[in-house]
Design an enzyme around this catalytic site. Structure first.
Site, PDB file in Angstrom:
ATOM      1  N   HIS A  85       0.834  -1.209   0.000  1.00  0.00           N
ATOM      2  CA  HIS A  85       0.000   0.000   0.000  1.00  0.00           C
ATOM      3  C   HIS A  85       0.869   1.261   0.000  1.00  0.00           C
ATOM      4  N   TYR A  95      -9.696   4.801   2.628  1.00  0.00           N
ATOM      5  CA  TYR A  95     -10.300   3.695   3.388  1.00  0.00           C
ATOM      6  C   TYR A  95     -11.828   3.736   3.478  1.00  0.00           C
ATOM      7  N   GLU A 137       0.579   2.065   8.188  1.00  0.00           N
ATOM      8  CA  GLU A 137       1.035   2.772   6.974  1.00  0.00           C
ATOM      9  C   GLU A 137       1.549   4.176   7.300  1.00  0.00           C
ATOM     10  N   GLN A 206       5.802  -3.307  -9.536  1.00  0.00           N
ATOM     11  CA  GLN A 206       6.899  -3.414  -8.579  1.00  0.00           C
ATOM     12  C   GLN A 206       8.085  -4.110  -9.246  1.00  0.00           C
ATOM     13  N   SER A 208      12.072  -5.578  -8.035  1.00  0.00           N
ATOM     14  CA  SER A 208      13.059  -5.763  -6.969  1.00  0.00           C
ATOM     15  C   SER A 208      14.325  -4.991  -7.319  1.00  0.00           C
ATOM     16  N   GLY A 274      13.691 -18.474 -12.964  1.00  0.00           N
ATOM     17  CA  GLY A 274      13.553 -17.366 -13.902  1.00  0.00           C
ATOM     18  C   GLY A 274      13.949 -16.037 -13.293  1.00  0.00           C
ATOM     19  N   GLY A 276      12.839 -14.670 -10.842  1.00  0.00           N
ATOM     20  CA  GLY A 276      12.788 -14.719  -9.373  1.00  0.00           C
ATOM     21  C   GLY A 276      14.160 -14.574  -8.721  1.00  0.00           C
ATOM     22  N   ILE A 277      15.225 -14.596  -9.495  1.00  0.00           N
ATOM     23  CA  ILE A 277      16.588 -14.414  -8.963  1.00  0.00           C
ATOM     24  C   ILE A 277      16.814 -12.951  -8.521  1.00  0.00           C
ATOM     25  N   GLY A 395       3.446 -10.792  -7.300  1.00  0.00           N
ATOM     26  CA  GLY A 395       2.048 -10.413  -7.535  1.00  0.00           C
ATOM     27  C   GLY A 395       1.355 -10.519  -6.197  1.00  0.00           C
TER      28      GLY A 395
HETATM   29  C1  LIG Z   1       7.314  -7.503  -4.995  1.00  0.00           C
HETATM   30  C2  LIG Z   1       7.443  -7.680  -6.476  1.00  0.00           C
HETATM   31  C3  LIG Z   1       8.687  -7.689  -7.055  1.00  0.00           C
HETATM   32  C4  LIG Z   1       8.819  -7.894  -8.432  1.00  0.00           C
HETATM   33  N1  LIG Z   1      10.068  -7.896  -8.971  1.00  0.00           N
HETATM   34  C5  LIG Z   1      10.209  -8.088 -10.317  1.00  0.00           C
HETATM   35  C6  LIG Z   1      11.509  -8.086 -10.912  1.00  0.00           C
HETATM   36  O1  LIG Z   1      12.534  -7.917 -10.238  1.00  0.00           O
HETATM   37  N2  LIG Z   1      11.605  -8.269 -12.252  1.00  0.00           N
HETATM   38  C7  LIG Z   1      10.490  -8.480 -13.028  1.00  0.00           C
HETATM   39  O2  LIG Z   1      10.637  -8.636 -14.241  1.00  0.00           O
HETATM   40  N3  LIG Z   1       9.259  -8.497 -12.469  1.00  0.00           N
HETATM   41  C8  LIG Z   1       9.089  -8.270 -11.136  1.00  0.00           C
HETATM   42  N4  LIG Z   1       7.827  -8.253 -10.601  1.00  0.00           N
HETATM   43  C9  LIG Z   1       6.662  -8.413 -11.501  1.00  0.00           C
HETATM   44  C10 LIG Z   1       6.302  -7.048 -12.110  1.00  0.00           C
HETATM   45  O3  LIG Z   1       5.807  -6.190 -11.092  1.00  0.00           O
HETATM   46  C11 LIG Z   1       5.221  -7.145 -13.183  1.00  0.00           C
HETATM   47  O4  LIG Z   1       4.133  -7.855 -12.687  1.00  0.00           O
HETATM   48  C12 LIG Z   1       5.743  -7.799 -14.467  1.00  0.00           C
HETATM   49  O5  LIG Z   1       6.788  -7.001 -15.015  1.00  0.00           O
HETATM   50  C13 LIG Z   1       4.619  -7.943 -15.496  1.00  0.00           C
HETATM   51  O6  LIG Z   1       4.100  -6.691 -15.773  1.00  0.00           O
HETATM   52  P1  LIG Z   1       3.608  -6.312 -17.245  1.00  0.00           P
HETATM   53  O7  LIG Z   1       2.878  -5.029 -17.163  1.00  0.00           O
HETATM   54  O8  LIG Z   1       4.701  -6.436 -18.211  1.00  0.00           O
HETATM   55  O9  LIG Z   1       2.617  -7.481 -17.566  1.00  0.00           O
HETATM   56  P2  LIG Z   1       1.030  -7.466 -17.422  1.00  0.00           P
HETATM   57  O10 LIG Z   1       0.429  -6.681 -18.524  1.00  0.00           O
HETATM   58  O11 LIG Z   1       0.696  -7.120 -16.038  1.00  0.00           O
HETATM   59  O12 LIG Z   1       0.773  -9.018 -17.685  1.00  0.00           O
HETATM   60  C14 LIG Z   1       1.376  -9.993 -16.834  1.00  0.00           C
HETATM   61  C15 LIG Z   1       1.211 -11.383 -17.446  1.00  0.00           C
HETATM   62  O13 LIG Z   1      -0.169 -11.711 -17.471  1.00  0.00           O
HETATM   63  C16 LIG Z   1      -0.537 -12.108 -18.802  1.00  0.00           C
HETATM   64  N5  LIG Z   1      -1.914 -11.625 -19.014  1.00  0.00           N
HETATM   65  C17 LIG Z   1      -2.300 -10.397 -19.402  1.00  0.00           C
HETATM   66  N6  LIG Z   1      -3.649 -10.341 -19.445  1.00  0.00           N
HETATM   67  C18 LIG Z   1      -4.098 -11.555 -19.045  1.00  0.00           C
HETATM   68  C19 LIG Z   1      -5.393 -12.117 -18.854  1.00  0.00           C
HETATM   69  N7  LIG Z   1      -6.478 -11.415 -19.077  1.00  0.00           N
HETATM   70  N8  LIG Z   1      -5.457 -13.402 -18.423  1.00  0.00           N
HETATM   71  C20 LIG Z   1      -4.352 -14.134 -18.188  1.00  0.00           C
HETATM   72  N9  LIG Z   1      -3.106 -13.639 -18.347  1.00  0.00           N
HETATM   73  C21 LIG Z   1      -2.984 -12.378 -18.767  1.00  0.00           C
HETATM   74  C22 LIG Z   1       0.452 -11.435 -19.730  1.00  0.00           C
HETATM   75  O14 LIG Z   1       0.599 -12.171 -20.901  1.00  0.00           O
HETATM   76  C23 LIG Z   1       1.710 -11.461 -18.893  1.00  0.00           C
HETATM   77  O15 LIG Z   1       2.381 -12.681 -19.036  1.00  0.00           O
HETATM   78  C24 LIG Z   1       7.673  -8.064  -9.244  1.00  0.00           C
HETATM   79  C25 LIG Z   1       6.400  -8.037  -8.629  1.00  0.00           C
HETATM   80  C26 LIG Z   1       6.290  -7.851  -7.293  1.00  0.00           C
HETATM   81  C27 LIG Z   1       4.914  -7.816  -6.657  1.00  0.00           C
HETATM   82  C1  HEM Z   2      -8.740  -2.836   5.475  1.00  0.00           C
HETATM   83  C2  HEM Z   2      -8.740  -2.603   4.170  1.00  0.00           C
HETATM   84  C3  HEM Z   2      -7.848  -3.282   3.179  1.00  0.00           C
HETATM   85  C4  HEM Z   2      -7.429  -4.576   3.110  1.00  0.00           C
HETATM   86  C5  HEM Z   2      -7.759  -5.718   4.080  1.00  0.00           C
HETATM   87  C6  HEM Z   2      -6.572  -4.700   1.939  1.00  0.00           C
HETATM   88  C7  HEM Z   2      -5.963  -5.870   1.534  1.00  0.00           C
HETATM   89  C8  HEM Z   2      -5.079  -5.955   0.476  1.00  0.00           C
HETATM   90  C9  HEM Z   2      -4.353  -7.159   0.107  1.00  0.00           C
HETATM   91  C10 HEM Z   2      -4.497  -8.520   0.775  1.00  0.00           C
HETATM   92  C11 HEM Z   2      -3.554  -6.849  -0.934  1.00  0.00           C
HETATM   93  C12 HEM Z   2      -2.565  -7.796  -1.673  1.00  0.00           C
HETATM   94  C13 HEM Z   2      -1.196  -7.503  -1.129  1.00  0.00           C
HETATM   95  C14 HEM Z   2      -0.101  -8.439  -1.624  1.00  0.00           C
HETATM   96  O1  HEM Z   2      -0.227  -9.633  -1.457  1.00  0.00           O
HETATM   97  O2  HEM Z   2       0.888  -7.960  -2.130  1.00  0.00           O
HETATM   98  C15 HEM Z   2      -3.761  -5.448  -1.235  1.00  0.00           C
HETATM   99  C16 HEM Z   2      -3.136  -4.774  -2.258  1.00  0.00           C
HETATM  100  C17 HEM Z   2      -3.549  -3.533  -2.681  1.00  0.00           C
HETATM  101  N1  HEM Z   2      -4.436  -2.690  -2.047  1.00  0.00           N
HETATM  102 FE1  HEM Z   2      -5.407  -3.066  -0.356  1.00  0.00          FE
HETATM  103  N2  HEM Z   2      -6.497  -3.482   1.322  1.00  0.00           N
HETATM  104  C18 HEM Z   2      -7.265  -2.603   2.035  1.00  0.00           C
HETATM  105  C19 HEM Z   2      -7.448  -1.276   1.741  1.00  0.00           C
HETATM  106  C20 HEM Z   2      -7.047  -0.671   0.586  1.00  0.00           C
HETATM  107  C21 HEM Z   2      -7.379   0.675   0.199  1.00  0.00           C
HETATM  108  C22 HEM Z   2      -8.200   1.642   1.041  1.00  0.00           C
HETATM  109  C23 HEM Z   2      -6.813   0.881  -1.020  1.00  0.00           C
HETATM  110  C24 HEM Z   2      -6.893   2.132  -1.868  1.00  0.00           C
HETATM  111  C25 HEM Z   2      -7.885   2.341  -2.651  1.00  0.00           C
HETATM  112  C26 HEM Z   2      -6.100  -0.314  -1.389  1.00  0.00           C
HETATM  113  C27 HEM Z   2      -5.359  -0.481  -2.538  1.00  0.00           C
HETATM  114  C28 HEM Z   2      -4.564  -1.574  -2.810  1.00  0.00           C
HETATM  115  C29 HEM Z   2      -3.719  -1.680  -3.982  1.00  0.00           C
HETATM  116  C30 HEM Z   2      -3.582  -0.639  -5.097  1.00  0.00           C
HETATM  117  C31 HEM Z   2      -3.080  -2.917  -3.906  1.00  0.00           C
HETATM  118  C32 HEM Z   2      -2.125  -3.546  -4.940  1.00  0.00           C
HETATM  119  C33 HEM Z   2      -3.015  -4.253  -5.919  1.00  0.00           C
HETATM  120  C34 HEM Z   2      -2.293  -4.938  -7.048  1.00  0.00           C
HETATM  121  O3  HEM Z   2      -1.080  -4.806  -7.188  1.00  0.00           O
HETATM  122  O4  HEM Z   2      -2.988  -5.635  -7.799  1.00  0.00           O
HETATM  123  N3  HEM Z   2      -6.269  -1.234  -0.402  1.00  0.00           N
HETATM  124  N4  HEM Z   2      -4.672  -4.933  -0.359  1.00  0.00           N
END
Ligand SMILES: Cc1cc2nc3c(=O)[nH]c(=O)nc-3n(C[C@H](O)[C@H](O)[C@H](O)COP(=O)(O)OP(=O)(O)OC[C@H]3O[C@@H](n4cnc5c(N)ncnc54)[C@H](O)[C@@H]3O)c2cc1C
Ligand code: HEM
Length: 403
Positions: A85, A95, A137, A206, A208, A274, A276-277, A395
């Site tokens: 968040h 919220y 937060e 996001q 890393s 992949g 994930g390294i 994710g």
């Molecule tokens: C904590 C964290 C750390 C991360 N670190 C890295 C990192 O170091 N390096 C890295 O490369 N990534 C990392 N990621 C992942 C990164 O944030 C993105 O999710 C990634 O780059 C994919 O984003 P994108 O916009 O290119 O793909 P998106 O457009 O989000 O698509 C993701 C995948 O979903 C598929 N897809 C799209 N639409 C659909 C649909 N409707 N149904 C099914 N599948 C679909 C696409 O073909 C693609 O393979 C990290 C994520 C997190 C949460």
């Molecule tokens: C008590 C209330 C809330 C709960 C329990 C909650 C719970 C969660 C959880 C479980 C995730 C996934 C986190 C992860 O695994 O990385 C998440 C992500 C997120 N939340 Fe919340 N959340 C709350 C409130 C909010 C509010 C108020 C907002 C703003 C509108 C918000 C925006 C987001 C966004 C943008 C993400 C990332 C989503 C993504 O990357 O797909 N959340 N939250």
């Protein structure tokens, strides 16, 4: 403080949440984005389309109902969510609308079963849960402002773009205002925000941090997401194709709790598949920088040699670390054996690989969901405790099945 009546009412909804949690959170997000489309500027649309965010929220709501009288049990999960968040700039003012929409969705899905008493109890409970998130937060926002001296999204310039493998490219990012960068905890990530021509909303992802923490630059290493029969990953392909040296990106301060305790002495195993390294690279550089004598091992599974990133960098790390080994698994193609201390194997990480690991260490795992599911559940089966196993999803978090 919640009254005993409220606690009893909330706990009584656990079976309904178990049965309909995903329906409720799906209805919730649909309504949220219909009534507040501007929130699509902060949510990840792909996680919505795949249902992963709905699942993550449903799991958390269910856990909150189960532990409503001992919410402290949820604190580690709250912190992990709060990092995300904070990284995406979720604010206290967001919220109330989330709470109202959640109550609307409970009523919408459960119908008559959602009595006024139930809705009232959930309204009260949401207030308490939201206050916990807001307070955790707030602390994180204050800490980020104090430690890093920056709030919100800050502008960075791509100072270098380096290809690491056929599908992974690193971007070196320097603050546009020339300011020095904070020391982050190795393993943490940043959120980047881009405005892609033709896209109605801003996109946030996001990544890393992959370099040794230093005051000059961040390095992120991005895999080009391109799966057969699926739309191309939007942000990763945009970065690969259109973001070049000299271009700007918006970035929030480092976040995340997937980090190492540098002072610990237990053997440390990094198990990745992949891309994930990536979080392990900043951890390994930090261990090397501190002249660590810990037993450190890397297991990296890749599809083939061309898709393997950081091989050379790991070889250099081997020179610096006194007790380091690595095994690389290639799912396809010939494996070329190199003249070094590493092991090169065909196939996938399997039971034999994991059985060979000592059981006293700590295990860091990162990779695609099925890989993590397999590795983590196998480690548990080997008797390794949950405290020893730490993993990161690229994710929204998912539940690991233990069998
Ligand atoms: C904590 C964290 C750390 C991360 N670190 C890295 C990192 O170091 N390096 C890295 O490369 N990534 C990392 N990621 C992942 C990164 O944030 C993105 O999710 C990634 O780059 C994919 O984003 P994108 O916009 O290119 O793909 P998106 O457009 O989000 O698509 C993701 C995948 O979903 C598929 N897809 C799209 N639409 C659909 C649909 N409707 N149904 C099914 N599948 C679909 C696409 O073909 C693609 O393979 C990290 C994520 C997190 C949460
Ligand atoms: C008590 C209330 C809330 C709960 C329990 C909650 C719970 C969660 C959880 C479980 C995730 C996934 C986190 C992860 O695994 O990385 C998440 C992500 C997120 N939340 Fe919340 N959340 C709350 C409130 C909010 C509010 C108020 C907002 C703003 C509108 C918000 C925006 C987001 C966004 C943008 C993400 C990332 C989503 C993504 O990357 O797909 N959340 N939250």
């Amino acid at each position: 403080m919640l009254s005993q009546t409220t606690i009893t009412t909330i706990k009584a909804t656990v079976p309904a949440l178990e049965a309909h949690g995903k329906d409720i959170t799906t209805a919730f997000y649909k309504k949220l984005f219909e009534t507040h489309p501007q929130l699509l500027n902060i949510f990840n649309h792909t996680n919505q389309q795949k249902g992963r965010q709905q699942n993550a929220l449903a799991t958390t709501v269910l856990a909150a109902a189960k532990y409503i009288d001992q919410l402290e049990v949820l604190l580690p999960a709250v912190k992990q969510i709060a990092h995300k968040h904070r990284s995406l700039q979720v604010m206290p003012e967001h919220y109330p609308v989330v709470g109202e929409t959640l109550l609307w969705a409970i009523k919408d899905v459960l119908g008559e079963a959602a009595t006024d008493e139930i809705l009232h109890a959930w309204g009260e409970a949401y207030g308490v849960i939201a206050d916990i998130f807001i307070s955790v937060e707030n602390e994180m926002y204050e800490k980020a402002a104090a430690d890093y001296g920056w709030e919100g999204y800050k502008s960075f310039i791509v100072s270098k773009k380096v290809q690491e493998s056929d599908n992974i490219t690193s971007f070196y990012l320097k603050a546009q205002d020339g300011s020095k960068l904070p020391v982050f905890s190795p393993g943490q990530y940043i959120s980047i925000r881009v405005s892609i021509p033709g896209e109605q909303y801003l996109l946030n992802r996001q990544y890393s941090l992959t370099a040794l923490p230093n005051e000059d630059y961040f390095r992120i290493s991005v895999k080009r997401e391109a799966l057969k029969d699926l739309p191309e990953g939007k942000v990763s392909n945009y970065l690969h194709n259109f973001v070049n040296e000299g271009d700007h990106l918006k970035v929030t301060a480092p976040a995340g709790d997937f980090t190492i305790n540098i002072d610990d002495s237990a053997p440390i195993h990094f198990i990745a598949a992949g891309v994930g390294i990536t979080p392990f690279m900043s951890m390994l550089h930090t261990l090397a920088d501190s002249n660590s004598h810990r037993a450190i091992s890397v297991i990296h599974a890749v599809q083939n040699e061309k898709l393997q990133a950081f091989h050379q960098e790991l070889t250099e790390l081997h020179e610096k670390l006194s007790n380091f080994n690595a095994s690389f698994y290639y799912e396809e193609g010939n494996v070329s054996q190199k003249q070094n201390a590493f092991q090169y194997l065909s196939g996938r990480v399997n039971d034999d690989t994991l059985h060979q690991l000592d059981t006293t260490g700590v295990y860091y795992i990162c990779g695609p969901v099925p890989f993590m599911q397999y590795v983590v559940s196998t480690l548990y089966k080997l008797g390794i405790s949950k405290e020893q196993v730490i993993y990161e999803f690229f994710g929204p978090s998912m539940k690991i099945k233990e069998q």
